[in-house]
Motif scaffolding. Structure first.
Motif, PDB file in Angstrom:
ATOM      1  N   MET A  61      57.760  57.274  19.921  1.00  0.00           N
ATOM      2  CA  MET A  61      56.464  57.128  20.880  1.00  0.00           C
ATOM      3  C   MET A  61      55.900  55.869  20.524  1.00  0.00           C
ATOM      4  SD  MET A  61      54.629  60.553  21.624  1.00  0.00           S
ATOM      5  CE  MET A  61      55.520  61.908  21.934  1.00  0.00           C
ATOM      6  N   ASN A  62      55.233  55.299  21.468  1.00  0.00           N
ATOM      7  CA  ASN A  62      54.709  53.942  21.033  1.00  0.00           C
ATOM      8  C   ASN A  62      53.225  53.970  21.696  1.00  0.00           C
ATOM      9  OD1 ASN A  62      54.139  51.263  20.867  1.00  0.00           O
ATOM     10  ND2 ASN A  62      55.423  50.528  22.124  1.00  0.00           N
ATOM     11  N   TYR A  63      52.216  54.317  20.495  1.00  0.00           N
ATOM     12  CA  TYR A  63      51.062  54.412  20.752  1.00  0.00           C
ATOM     13  C   TYR A  63      50.125  52.967  20.856  1.00  0.00           C
ATOM     14  CZ  TYR A  63      51.556  59.474  20.138  1.00  0.00           C
ATOM     15  OH  TYR A  63      51.982  60.586  20.074  1.00  0.00           O
ATOM     16  N   ARG A  64      50.535  52.063  20.447  1.00  0.00           N
ATOM     17  CA  ARG A  64      50.045  50.834  20.165  1.00  0.00           C
ATOM     18  C   ARG A  64      50.156  50.064  21.429  1.00  0.00           C
ATOM     19  NH1 ARG A  64      49.278  48.878  14.656  1.00  0.00           N
ATOM     20  NH2 ARG A  64      50.338  50.372  13.289  1.00  0.00           N
ATOM     21  N   LYS A  65      50.834  50.272  22.362  1.00  0.00           N
ATOM     22  CA  LYS A  65      50.921  49.566  23.806  1.00  0.00           C
ATOM     23  C   LYS A  65      50.070  50.524  24.617  1.00  0.00           C
ATOM     24  CE  LYS A  65      54.853  46.849  24.075  1.00  0.00           C
ATOM     25  NZ  LYS A  65      56.258  46.386  24.810  1.00  0.00           N
ATOM     26  N   LYS A  66      48.731  49.920  24.886  1.00  0.00           N
ATOM     27  CA  LYS A  66      47.868  50.761  25.882  1.00  0.00           C
ATOM     28  C   LYS A  66      48.149  49.803  27.334  1.00  0.00           C
ATOM     29  CE  LYS A  66      45.084  53.053  22.733  1.00  0.00           C
ATOM     30  NZ  LYS A  66      43.689  53.127  22.254  1.00  0.00           N
ATOM     31  N   MET A  67      47.846  50.420  28.378  1.00  0.00           N
ATOM     32  CA  MET A  67      48.043  49.782  29.605  1.00  0.00           C
ATOM     33  C   MET A  67      46.258  49.320  29.793  1.00  0.00           C
ATOM     34  SD  MET A  67      50.648  50.181  30.894  1.00  0.00           S
ATOM     35  CE  MET A  67      50.705  50.052  32.662  1.00  0.00           C
ATOM     36  N   PHE A  68      46.139  48.143  30.116  1.00  0.00           N
ATOM     37  CA  PHE A  68      44.958  47.532  30.059  1.00  0.00           C
ATOM     38  C   PHE A  68      44.428  47.322  31.596  1.00  0.00           C
ATOM     39  CE2 PHE A  68      45.984  45.746  25.928  1.00  0.00           C
ATOM     40  CZ  PHE A  68      44.841  46.652  25.118  1.00  0.00           C
ATOM     41  N   GLU A  69      43.300  47.832  32.050  1.00  0.00           N
ATOM     42  CA  GLU A  69      42.772  47.398  33.053  1.00  0.00           C
ATOM     43  C   GLU A  69      42.509  46.024  33.394  1.00  0.00           C
ATOM     44  OE1 GLU A  69      39.633  49.674  34.845  1.00  0.00           O
ATOM     45  OE2 GLU A  69      40.238  51.657  33.942  1.00  0.00           O
ATOM     46  N   GLU A  70      42.720  45.616  34.679  1.00  0.00           N
ATOM     47  CA  GLU A  70      42.497  44.248  35.103  1.00  0.00           C
ATOM     48  C   GLU A  70      41.044  44.026  35.261  1.00  0.00           C
ATOM     49  OE1 GLU A  70      43.493  40.774  38.330  1.00  0.00           O
ATOM     50  OE2 GLU A  70      45.004  42.351  37.474  1.00  0.00           O
ATOM     51  N   ILE A  71      40.213  43.009  34.698  1.00  0.00           N
ATOM     52  CA  ILE A  71      38.895  43.026  34.455  1.00  0.00           C
ATOM     53  C   ILE A  71      38.524  42.161  36.256  1.00  0.00           C
ATOM     54  CG2 ILE A  71      36.792  41.954  34.002  1.00  0.00           C
ATOM     55  CD1 ILE A  71      38.183  42.123  31.116  1.00  0.00           C
ATOM     56  N   PRO A  72      37.767  42.983  36.810  1.00  0.00           N
ATOM     57  CA  PRO A  72      37.276  42.315  38.289  1.00  0.00           C
ATOM     58  C   PRO A  72      36.841  40.825  38.117  1.00  0.00           C
ATOM     59  CG  PRO A  72      36.131  44.215  37.713  1.00  0.00           C
ATOM     60  CD  PRO A  72      36.959  43.975  36.584  1.00  0.00           C
ATOM     61  N   LYS A  73      37.011  40.136  38.759  1.00  0.00           N
ATOM     62  CA  LYS A  73      36.543  38.563  38.757  1.00  0.00           C
ATOM     63  C   LYS A  73      35.917  38.484  40.302  1.00  0.00           C
ATOM     64  CE  LYS A  73      40.083  36.724  36.181  1.00  0.00           C
ATOM     65  NZ  LYS A  73      41.363  35.455  35.913  1.00  0.00           N
ATOM     66  N   GLU A  74      34.896  37.719  40.038  1.00  0.00           N
ATOM     67  CA  GLU A  74      33.789  37.209  41.185  1.00  0.00           C
ATOM     68  C   GLU A  74      33.349  35.788  41.007  1.00  0.00           C
ATOM     69  OE1 GLU A  74      29.513  38.574  38.979  1.00  0.00           O
ATOM     70  OE2 GLU A  74      30.604  39.914  40.405  1.00  0.00           O
ATOM     71  N   GLU A  75      33.181  35.172  42.209  1.00  0.00           N
ATOM     72  CA  GLU A  75      32.954  33.901  42.367  1.00  0.00           C
ATOM     73  C   GLU A  75      31.414  34.010  41.781  1.00  0.00           C
ATOM     74  OE1 GLU A  75      32.472  30.219  45.274  1.00  0.00           O
ATOM     75  OE2 GLU A  75      33.693  31.982  45.925  1.00  0.00           O
ATOM     76  N   THR A  76      31.398  32.900  40.739  1.00  0.00           N
ATOM     77  CA  THR A  76      30.280  32.733  39.784  1.00  0.00           C
ATOM     78  C   THR A  76      29.826  31.414  39.742  1.00  0.00           C
ATOM     79  OG1 THR A  76      31.420  34.655  38.478  1.00  0.00           O
ATOM     80  CG2 THR A  76      29.261  33.292  37.451  1.00  0.00           C
ATOM     81  N   LYS A  77      28.410  31.325  39.787  1.00  0.00           N
ATOM     82  CA  LYS A  77      28.037  29.855  39.625  1.00  0.00           C
ATOM     83  C   LYS A  77      27.653  29.499  38.267  1.00  0.00           C
ATOM     84  CE  LYS A  77      23.645  27.422  41.220  1.00  0.00           C
ATOM     85  NZ  LYS A  77      22.310  27.348  41.700  1.00  0.00           N
ATOM     86  N   ILE A  78      28.228  28.283  38.170  1.00  0.00           N
ATOM     87  CA  ILE A  78      28.268  27.813  36.704  1.00  0.00           C
ATOM     88  C   ILE A  78      27.888  26.284  36.977  1.00  0.00           C
ATOM     89  CG2 ILE A  78      30.294  29.151  36.058  1.00  0.00           C
ATOM     90  CD1 ILE A  78      31.782  26.341  35.979  1.00  0.00           C
ATOM     91  N   TRP A  79      27.451  25.569  35.609  1.00  0.00           N
ATOM     92  CA  TRP A  79      27.175  24.416  35.414  1.00  0.00           C
ATOM     93  C   TRP A  79      28.374  23.580  34.841  1.00  0.00           C
ATOM     94  CZ3 TRP A  79      22.973  21.847  37.690  1.00  0.00           C
ATOM     95  CH2 TRP A  79      22.158  22.491  38.161  1.00  0.00           C
ATOM     96  N   SER A  80      28.977  22.491  35.053  1.00  0.00           N
ATOM     97  CA  SER A  80      30.057  21.882  34.481  1.00  0.00           C
ATOM     98  C   SER A  80      29.690  20.445  33.855  1.00  0.00           C
ATOM     99  CB  SER A  80      31.105  21.597  35.535  1.00  0.00           C
ATOM    100  OG  SER A  80      31.711  23.024  36.026  1.00  0.00           O
ATOM    101  N   CYS A  81      30.298  20.101  32.897  1.00  0.00           N
ATOM    102  CA  CYS A  81      29.799  18.618  32.266  1.00  0.00           C
ATOM    103  C   CYS A  81      30.503  17.620  33.343  1.00  0.00           C
ATOM    104  CB  CYS A  81      30.318  18.578  31.101  1.00  0.00           C
ATOM    105  SG  CYS A  81      30.052  17.027  30.050  1.00  0.00           S
TER     106      CYS A  81
END
Length: 75
Positions: A1-21
């Motif tokens: 058994m392989n307990y170290r490999k876990k399925m990770f949920e994809e983190i939802p992304k959203e359009e985010t206001k940022i400031w760029s150099c």
């Protein structure tokens, strides 16, 4: 058994206001809702920053807006 490999949920992304150099060789940017100024300068190179948007993982800032009401505004 392989307990170290876990399925990770994809983190939802959203359009985010940022400031760029604006400096071409600087990769500095930050989320708008984590800013302390209305017209920020780059914390890496001290150049002006411009407003932009990016697709980023959803992240909530539970602190109230810490920017002064008239910061960065010309009179």
């Amino acid at each position: 058994m392989n307990y170290r490999k876990k399925m990770f949920e994809e983190i939802p992304k959203e359009e985010t206001k940022i400031w760029s150099c604006t400096k071409e060789d600087c990769n500095g940017w930050m989320r708008d809702n984590f800013m302390f100024e209305h017209k920020p300068t780059c914390p890496l190179c001290q150049s002006p920053m411009v407003s932009d948007t990016r697709m980023l993982p959803a992240l909530a800032n539970s602190a109230l807006d810490q920017r002064p009401a008239n910061a960065g505004q010309e009179e």
